[in-house]
Design a protein around this motif. Structure first.
Motif, PDB file in Angstrom:
ATOM      1  N   HIS A 144    -121.664  11.081   9.204  1.00 27.42           N
ATOM      2  CA  HIS A 144    -120.654  11.501  10.255  1.00 27.42           C
ATOM      3  C   HIS A 144    -121.905  11.380  11.189  1.00 27.42           C
ATOM      4  O   HIS A 144    -121.443  12.502  12.393  1.00 27.42           O
ATOM      5  N   VAL A 193    -129.213  10.289  10.241  1.00 27.67           N
ATOM      6  CA  VAL A 193    -129.758  10.562   9.129  1.00 27.67           C
ATOM      7  C   VAL A 193    -128.257  10.668   8.127  1.00 27.67           C
ATOM      8  O   VAL A 193    -128.101  10.586   6.932  1.00 27.67           O
ATOM      9  N   CYS A 194    -127.306  11.214   8.487  1.00 26.83           N
ATOM     10  CA  CYS A 194    -126.255  10.667   7.997  1.00 26.83           C
ATOM     11  C   CYS A 194    -124.998  10.336   8.648  1.00 26.83           C
ATOM     12  O   CYS A 194    -124.849  10.321   9.551  1.00 26.83           O
ATOM     13  N   LEU A 195    -124.684   8.977   8.224  1.00 26.43           N
ATOM     14  CA  LEU A 195    -124.343   7.881   9.407  1.00 26.43           C
ATOM     15  C   LEU A 195    -122.937   7.848   8.696  1.00 26.43           C
ATOM     16  O   LEU A 195    -121.781   7.816   9.791  1.00 26.43           O
ATOM     17  N   GLY A 223    -124.080  15.339   4.432  1.00 24.06           N
ATOM     18  CA  GLY A 223    -123.239  15.599   2.806  1.00 24.06           C
ATOM     19  C   GLY A 223    -122.156  16.177   2.261  1.00 24.06           C
ATOM     20  O   GLY A 223    -122.036  15.990   0.661  1.00 24.06           O
ATOM     21  N   SER A 224    -121.559  16.062   3.081  1.00 26.40           N
ATOM     22  CA  SER A 224    -119.797  16.704   2.270  1.00 26.40           C
ATOM     23  C   SER A 224    -119.527  15.082   2.222  1.00 26.40           C
ATOM     24  O   SER A 224    -118.161  15.056   1.961  1.00 26.40           O
ATOM     25  N   CYS A 225    -119.575  13.859   2.428  1.00 22.65           N
ATOM     26  CA  CYS A 225    -119.401  12.466   2.308  1.00 22.65           C
ATOM     27  C   CYS A 225    -119.265  11.786   1.133  1.00 22.65           C
ATOM     28  O   CYS A 225    -119.899  12.040  -0.012  1.00 22.65           O
ATOM     29  N   CYS A 226    -120.669  11.015   1.294  1.00 22.41           N
ATOM     30  CA  CYS A 226    -121.308  10.584   0.071  1.00 22.41           C
ATOM     31  C   CYS A 226    -122.645  11.182  -0.507  1.00 22.41           C
ATOM     32  O   CYS A 226    -122.923  10.609  -1.444  1.00 22.41           O
ATOM     33  N   GLY A 227    -123.527  11.479   0.455  1.00 26.63           N
ATOM     34  CA  GLY A 227    -123.734  12.564   0.353  1.00 26.63           C
ATOM     35  C   GLY A 227    -125.348  11.949   0.303  1.00 26.63           C
ATOM     36  O   GLY A 227    -126.648  12.453  -0.647  1.00 26.63           O
ATOM     37  N   LYS A 228    -125.667  10.756   0.888  1.00 29.42           N
ATOM     38  CA  LYS A 228    -126.654  10.176   0.583  1.00 29.42           C
ATOM     39  C   LYS A 228    -127.774  10.606   1.890  1.00 29.42           C
ATOM     40  O   LYS A 228    -128.799  10.661   1.512  1.00 29.42           O
TER      41      LYS A 228
HETATM   42 FE1  FES Z   1    -124.341  11.620   5.007  1.00 30.88          FE
HETATM   43 FE2  FES Z   1    -122.355  10.300   3.563  1.00 30.88          FE
HETATM   44  S1  FES Z   1    -124.699   9.626   4.980  1.00 30.88           S
HETATM   45  S2  FES Z   1    -122.481  11.781   3.927  1.00 30.88           S
END
Ligand code: FES
Length: 57
Positions: A7, A3-5, A36-41
């Motif tokens: 991290h 889900v979060c690439l 969500g702590s980097c790009c937020g996507k």
């Molecule tokens: Fe989760 Fe970028 S994909 S912060």
């Protein structure tokens, strides 16, 4: 599936964290996982996973 690439956080990890820590919303999840702590996507999908797990309870 990731889900979060940024991290490397998977949907399985999010779901197990939701149950283990009794997460109710994205803010609670973010205290434990770095989603969500980097790009937020990933925030939208993470939020959806939390909602689905709430409905399944
Ligand atoms: Fe989760 Fe970028 S994909 S912060």
């Amino acid at each position: 599936m990731y889900v979060c690439l940024c991290h490397g956080v998977s949907d399985k990890k999010i779901i197990s964290t939701v149950h283990k820590h009794q997460i109710h919303n994205i803010n609670e999840l973010r205290k434990i996982l770095p989603v969500g702590s980097c790009c937020g996507k990933c925030v939208r999908q993470a939020r959806q996973l939390i909602e689905n797990e709430q409905l399944a309870l």
